[in-house]
Design an enzyme around this catalytic site. Structure first.
Site, PDB file in Angstrom:
ATOM      1  N   SER A 158      22.163 -38.307   1.009  1.00 40.98           N
ATOM      2  CA  SER A 158      21.770 -38.826  -0.318  1.00 40.98           C
ATOM      3  C   SER A 158      22.928 -39.611  -0.944  1.00 40.98           C
ATOM      4  O   SER A 158      22.707 -40.368  -1.888  1.00 40.98           O
ATOM      5  CB  SER A 158      21.355 -37.684  -1.252  1.00 40.98           C
ATOM      6  OG  SER A 158      22.470 -36.895  -1.587  1.00 40.98           O
ATOM      7  N   TYR A 169      21.923 -34.546  -7.840  1.00 43.41           N
ATOM      8  CA  TYR A 169      22.297 -34.047  -6.508  1.00 43.41           C
ATOM      9  C   TYR A 169      23.133 -35.075  -5.726  1.00 43.41           C
ATOM     10  O   TYR A 169      24.225 -34.737  -5.250  1.00 43.41           O
ATOM     11  CB  TYR A 169      21.019 -33.638  -5.761  1.00 43.41           C
ATOM     12  CG  TYR A 169      21.215 -33.233  -4.335  1.00 43.41           C
ATOM     13  CD1 TYR A 169      21.685 -31.964  -4.001  1.00 43.41           C
ATOM     14  CD2 TYR A 169      20.925 -34.113  -3.292  1.00 43.41           C
ATOM     15  CE1 TYR A 169      21.859 -31.587  -2.668  1.00 43.41           C
ATOM     16  CE2 TYR A 169      21.084 -33.753  -1.972  1.00 43.41           C
ATOM     17  CZ  TYR A 169      21.549 -32.485  -1.659  1.00 43.41           C
ATOM     18  OH  TYR A 169      21.716 -32.131  -0.350  1.00 43.41           O
TER      19      TYR A 169
HETATM   20  N1  LIG Z   1      17.541 -30.193   4.270  1.00 43.50           N
HETATM   21  C1  LIG Z   1      18.012 -31.428   4.239  1.00 43.50           C
HETATM   22  O1  LIG Z   1      17.362 -32.382   4.670  1.00 43.50           O
HETATM   23  C2  LIG Z   1      19.375 -31.694   3.688  1.00 43.50           C
HETATM   24  C3  LIG Z   1      19.726 -33.034   3.456  1.00 43.50           C
HETATM   25  C4  LIG Z   1      20.980 -33.307   2.980  1.00 43.50           C
HETATM   26  C5  LIG Z   1      21.886 -32.277   2.748  1.00 43.50           C
HETATM   27  N2  LIG Z   1      21.510 -30.978   2.975  1.00 43.50           N
HETATM   28  C6  LIG Z   1      22.514 -29.953   2.724  1.00 43.50           C
HETATM   29  O2  LIG Z   1      22.424 -28.934   3.698  1.00 43.50           O
HETATM   30  C7  LIG Z   1      22.899 -27.701   3.135  1.00 43.50           C
HETATM   31  C8  LIG Z   1      21.910 -26.588   3.394  1.00 43.50           C
HETATM   32  O3  LIG Z   1      20.708 -26.860   2.692  1.00 43.50           O
HETATM   33  P1  LIG Z   1      19.272 -26.523   3.294  1.00 43.50           P
HETATM   34  O4  LIG Z   1      18.548 -27.805   3.470  1.00 43.50           O
HETATM   35  O5  LIG Z   1      19.393 -25.600   4.441  1.00 43.50           O
HETATM   36  O6  LIG Z   1      18.545 -25.821   2.046  1.00 43.50           O
HETATM   37  P2  LIG Z   1      18.430 -24.270   1.676  1.00 43.50           P
HETATM   38  O7  LIG Z   1      17.678 -23.547   2.717  1.00 43.50           O
HETATM   39  O8  LIG Z   1      17.919 -24.230   0.297  1.00 43.50           O
HETATM   40  O9  LIG Z   1      19.935 -23.778   1.740  1.00 43.50           O
HETATM   41  C9  LIG Z   1      20.794 -23.764   0.632  1.00 43.50           C
HETATM   42  C10 LIG Z   1      21.488 -22.436   0.639  1.00 43.50           C
HETATM   43  O10 LIG Z   1      22.466 -22.423  -0.404  1.00 43.50           O
HETATM   44  C11 LIG Z   1      22.364 -21.193  -1.076  1.00 43.50           C
HETATM   45  N3  LIG Z   1      22.815 -21.285  -2.454  1.00 43.50           N
HETATM   46  C12 LIG Z   1      22.266 -21.967  -3.487  1.00 43.50           C
HETATM   47  N4  LIG Z   1      22.933 -21.734  -4.612  1.00 43.50           N
HETATM   48  C13 LIG Z   1      23.934 -20.882  -4.288  1.00 43.50           C
HETATM   49  C14 LIG Z   1      24.958 -20.254  -5.016  1.00 43.50           C
HETATM   50  N5  LIG Z   1      25.104 -20.430  -6.333  1.00 43.50           N
HETATM   51  N6  LIG Z   1      25.813 -19.428  -4.352  1.00 43.50           N
HETATM   52  C15 LIG Z   1      25.676 -19.223  -3.032  1.00 43.50           C
HETATM   53  N7  LIG Z   1      24.719 -19.760  -2.287  1.00 43.50           N
HETATM   54  C16 LIG Z   1      23.857 -20.592  -2.914  1.00 43.50           C
HETATM   55  C17 LIG Z   1      20.886 -20.845  -1.038  1.00 43.50           C
HETATM   56  O11 LIG Z   1      20.700 -19.469  -1.267  1.00 43.50           O
HETATM   57  P3  LIG Z   1      19.548 -18.943  -2.267  1.00 43.50           P
HETATM   58  O12 LIG Z   1      18.341 -19.796  -1.987  1.00 43.50           O
HETATM   59  O13 LIG Z   1      19.371 -17.525  -1.918  1.00 43.50           O
HETATM   60  O14 LIG Z   1      20.079 -19.162  -3.652  1.00 43.50           O
HETATM   61  C18 LIG Z   1      20.505 -21.288   0.370  1.00 43.50           C
HETATM   62  O15 LIG Z   1      20.732 -20.264   1.298  1.00 43.50           O
HETATM   63  C19 LIG Z   1      23.126 -27.989   1.642  1.00 43.50           C
HETATM   64  O16 LIG Z   1      24.494 -28.269   1.423  1.00 43.50           O
HETATM   65  C20 LIG Z   1      22.313 -29.229   1.397  1.00 43.50           C
HETATM   66  O17 LIG Z   1      22.789 -29.975   0.309  1.00 43.50           O
HETATM   67  C21 LIG Z   1      20.268 -30.678   3.434  1.00 43.50           C
END
Ligand SMILES: NC(=O)c1ccc[n+]([C@@H]2O[C@H](COP(=O)([O-])OP(=O)(O)OC[C@H]3O[C@@H](n4cnc5c(N)ncnc54)[C@H](OP(=O)(O)O)[C@@H]3O)[C@@H](O)[C@H]2O)c1
Length: 285
Positions: free
Chosen positions: A140, A151
């Site tokens: 992003s 974000y």
């Molecule tokens: N999916 C994509 O296409 C995509 C694209 C670009 C970047 N990313 C990046 O990839 C990484 C993982 O994301 P994901 O896609 O796997 O989504 P996700 O499943 O929502 O993972 C995010 C994780 O971060 C945890 N989290 C959120 N707030 C937190 C806090 N205050 N303290 C500790 N943990 C916290 C969440 O735990 P809880 O839900 O239990 O709060 C969840 O386990 C992130 O950095 C995201 O920005 C993903």
């Protein structure tokens, strides 16, 4: 060489869970954190080597405690890999009416948290010898998402910090890279109907018709325009392209149809790029 060990935040869901499981399967000693979602599924599927701990990355004390726990477990061996993965998405809305308390919290989770984590774990990484830090940012950072600024802004700050950390860690033989994913099917991809309602409701009535005339809710466009990979497929690529690599590149862009994004910024004019994003995100002018 000491045992391979990793500390990874946000390991109970999505990308973090898939990477934690992959590294566990490859014999690594995995220390993972969770926040609100219990890590039951990962514990069930991983080996007894796995250690999970609760850690809110917006809480500096919780980060210190997590670092202490890992230090006590690994002792003089040190930590070989830190993956800062946990993050959240922000509530969509125009820059003009953003709720700054919410934006501030988003920055705590997506920017200050990873920075505090790096600071807390560096002594243990240095101990290991040739340790590595992988900061999960986002593709992003290459996008302009009207009504979706928070974000990408937080991740842009994180990517910039990662570049600086990478250079500063060279003398310590610690390699640093940004992982910029795009299009992985997790809780994070897409917005709910409630978020859409809240987005429009937060705009004052005298401005609402103008914003609604020209802009679309970003969630609809994201769902429609992008292919999504399952997290396990993504983790497999991360393992092969990054974890196994001897010499790390500054940035790894992994995901379906995202590798062209930085190239676009190199070869196209700003005006042309804006035109593309307007079309992609349903802007009507
Ligand atoms: N999916 C994509 O296409 C995509 C694209 C670009 C970047 N990313 C990046 O990839 C990484 C993982 O994301 P994901 O896609 O796997 O989504 P996700 O499943 O929502 O993972 C995010 C994780 O971060 C945890 N989290 C959120 N707030 C937190 C806090 N205050 N303290 C500790 N943990 C916290 C969440 O735990 P809880 O839900 O239990 O709060 C969840 O386990 C992130 O950095 C995201 O920005 C993903």
């Amino acid at each position: 060489m000491s045992e391979k060990s990793v500390f990874i935040t946000g390991a109970a869901t999505g990308i973090g869970e898939a990477i934690a499981l992959k590294l566990d399967q490859m014999g690594w000693r995995v220390f993972g954190t969770y926040n609100r979602t219990p890590p039951d599924e990962l514990i069930k599927n991983a080996s007894p080597r796995l250690t999970m701990m609760k850690c809110n990355v917006a809480d500096p004390e919780a980060i210190k405690q997590a670092a202490e726990k890992v230090k006590n477990a690994l002792g003089d061996a040190g930590l070989s890999l830190l993956i800062s993965n946990a993050a959240m998405t922000g509530a969509p809305g125009p820059v003009e009416t953003l709720n700054l308390d919410e934006f501030h919290f988003l920055m705590e989770v997506n920017f200050w948290g990873p920075l505090r984590i790096c600071q807390a774990f560096l002594p243990q990484l240095r101990k290991y010898g040739n340790a590595r830090i992988l900061i999960v940012s986002s593709t992003s950072v290459y996008l302009t998402i009207p009504l979706g600024s928070t974000y990408p802004t937080s991740k842009s700050a994180l990517s910039a910090l990662t570049r600086h950390l990478r250079m500063e860690m060279e003398p310590f033989d610690i390699q640093v890279a940004a992982l910029e994913p795009g299009g992985v099917k997790t809780k994070m991809t897409g917005f709910s109907k409630e978020e859409e309602v809240a987005c429009w409701a937060a705009i004052p009535p005298h401005l609402l018709p103008i914003y609604q005339k020209y802009f679309s809710f970003p969630g609809d466009q994201i769902q429609e325009n992008f292919e999504l990979w399952p997290p396990a497929r993504f983790a497999e690529k991360v393992y092969k392209k990054i974890v196994l690599a001897k010499k790390w590149k500054p940035i790894y862009i992994i995901g379906p149809s995202v590798s062209a994004l930085p190239i676009m910024h190199r070869v196209m004019s700003r005006k042309r790029i804006e035109k593309i994003f307007k079309k992609l995100f349903g802007v009507k002018f």
